[in-house]
Design an enzyme around this catalytic site. Structure first.
Site, PDB file in Angstrom:
ATOM      1  N   ASN A  11       0.805  -1.227   0.000  1.00  0.00           N
ATOM      2  CA  ASN A  11       0.000   0.000   0.000  1.00  0.00           C
ATOM      3  C   ASN A  11       0.839   1.280   0.000  1.00  0.00           C
ATOM      4  OD1 ASN A  11       0.903  -0.054   2.646  1.00  0.00           O
ATOM      5  ND2 ASN A  11      -1.099  -0.528   3.532  1.00  0.00           N
TER       6      ASN A  11
ATOM      7  N   ARG B 274       2.901   6.718  12.094  1.00  0.00           N
ATOM      8  CA  ARG B 274       2.304   6.168  13.305  1.00  0.00           C
ATOM      9  C   ARG B 274       2.070   7.300  14.300  1.00  0.00           C
ATOM     10  NH1 ARG B 274       1.220   2.721  10.425  1.00  0.00           N
ATOM     11  NH2 ARG B 274       1.564   0.471  10.580  1.00  0.00           N
TER      12      ARG B 274
ATOM     13  N   GLN C 156      -5.542   2.906  18.565  1.00  0.00           N
ATOM     14  CA  GLN C 156      -6.545   2.842  17.512  1.00  0.00           C
ATOM     15  C   GLN C 156      -7.516   1.704  17.798  1.00  0.00           C
ATOM     16  OE1 GLN C 156      -3.890   4.589  13.753  1.00  0.00           O
ATOM     17  NE2 GLN C 156      -4.790   2.578  13.598  1.00  0.00           N
TER      18      GLN C 156
ATOM     19  N   HIS D 144      -7.776   5.734  10.304  1.00  0.00           N
ATOM     20  CA  HIS D 144      -6.627   5.160   9.601  1.00  0.00           C
ATOM     21  C   HIS D 144      -7.089   4.552   8.276  1.00  0.00           C
ATOM     22  CE1 HIS D 144      -2.599   2.793  10.167  1.00  0.00           C
ATOM     23  NE2 HIS D 144      -2.691   3.366   8.993  1.00  0.00           N
TER      24      HIS D 144
END
Length: 379
Positions: free
Chosen positions: A147, A285, A314, A333
């Site tokens: 990704n 992050r 998260q 996210h």
């Protein structure tokens, strides 16, 4: 149709690579595999390629079960009574994702007596206690490269959103307002601005390539210099001293992994040294930043804009200070879980599971922990 074809080609590319057998081996008997993903609810059926959710389970359920394996998928990952905890004692493989991370602590690793393999559907395995995994002899791997385009494109979008002061104008339209001055008094061109990336790995390099046509002054800080040809192609200048680079930047993009060294890297003291009015994009992050220090700097105006999709923890709690600080363009996210990225990391996970069942090695670049050794970026 073209988008579907491109995604299908990507999946084939990830699935067709081979590597000689060596290292991690699986016995031929049935394995228990647990996947932890986000729930899609009503959105699960809206796109046949939406494979990264609980409901569609990376699209590998039929394949696994037809080969005699047990496949449990859940989004319930927190607390002593969660679904994940119930399966820890007898699972063999745990598939996790950065977008809805199951925090694999040393305590959880001790409970997982049969665990051999930890796979990350995506890139970034810092939600796993990698030292504990190495000490326990586990293999940790991710779908490297799956990704990077998705995240680099998203970073470029966020830079433009902040530079052009886009969100206040968008909110005006929704609220029935019209005040050009309220937006334009702090909207700028990207051309001519100094942009620095902290980290120039796969994503950082792609971002620099995409920024070149905007005629920015491009800087980068990393453990190692880029290949001279790529450095020349992007026009980016290497900065060995991080703080010296940061002080020059109008825009800072975080592209470094979360490690013990980078955790809390941007604290109150470092932020105070940045240019007043700096813009920051962080899709790396959340824990790289001191959350309260960022919120305070946005409130004071020292940081003129902060955007990203990564938080700690998260999902982000409702009282997380980044939800309420001014001049932010935060999202959940999402940057690395586009449909195209999902197809790539689903194919990569299937490929590694297939290799595991056959006793074959994974592509070398996918290993995060192997034979008790951590990958260089996490050391």
């Amino acid at each position: 149709m073209a988008m579907k074809s491109a995604a299908t080609s990507a999946i084939r590319a990830f699935s067709s690579s081979t590597n000689p057998a060596r290292g991690l081996h699986a016995s031929p008997d049935s394995k228990k595999i647990v996947g932890v993903f986000y729930k899609a609810n009503e959105y699960a059926s809206m796109n046949p390629n939406f494979v990264g959710c609980v409901e569609n389970a990376l699209g590998i359920r039929e394949w696994l079960e037809s080969n005699g394996h047990q496949y449990i998928v859940t989004s319930d990952k927190e607390g002593p009574d969660c679904e994940l905890e119930k399966h820890l004692p007898d699972l063999h493989v745990l598939i996790t994702t950065p977008f809805h991370p199951a925090y694999v602590t040393a305590e959880r690793i001790k409970k997982a007596k049969n665990l051999k393999l930890l796979l990350t559907a995506g890139i970034g395995s810092d939600h796993i206690d990698l030292k504990a995994a190495a000490d326990a002899g586990l293999t940790v791997a991710e779908v490297t490269g799956s990704n990077v385009v998705s995240v680099a494109e998203d970073e470029l979008m966020r830079i433009l959103i902040l530079v052009r002061n886009f969100l206040p104008g968008y909110h005006q339209v929704i609220n029935g307002d019209w005040n050009v001055a309220a937006v334009s008094h702090r909207a700028y061109d990207l051309e001519g601005k100094t942009v620095g990336t902290v980290g120039a790995g796969r994503i950082g390099r792609l971002l620099l390539q995409r920024l070149k046509p905007f005629n920015c002054n491009l800087l980068y800080h990393d453990r190692v210099k880029m290949d001279p040809e790529l450095e020349s192609q992007t026009g980016a200048k290497f900065e060995e001293d991080l703080d010296a680079m940061l002080s020059k930047c109008d825009i800072i993009v975080i592209n470094t992994p979360l490690t013990e060294k980078t955790k809390g890297m941007f604290d109150k003291e470092r932020i105070a040294k940045l240019k007043k009015g700096v813009l920051i994009v962080n899709n790396a992050r959340g824990a790289i930043m001191d959350a309260q220090a960022v919120a305070d700097a946005c409130s004071s105006g020292h940081i003129a804009g902060y955007s990203g999709d990564v938080w700690y923890p998260q999902p982000a709690p409702k009282d997380h200070p980044w939800r309420y600080m001014p001049n932010q363009a935060m999202t959940p996210h999402i940057s690395g879980t586009t449909i195209d990225a999902q197809l790539r990391y689903a194919a990569g996970v299937k490929d590694m599971l297939d290799r595991y069942f056959k006793g074959e090695d994974f592509p070398q670049q996918n290993y995060i922990v192997k034979d008790g050794e951590l990958a260089s970026q996490y050391r």
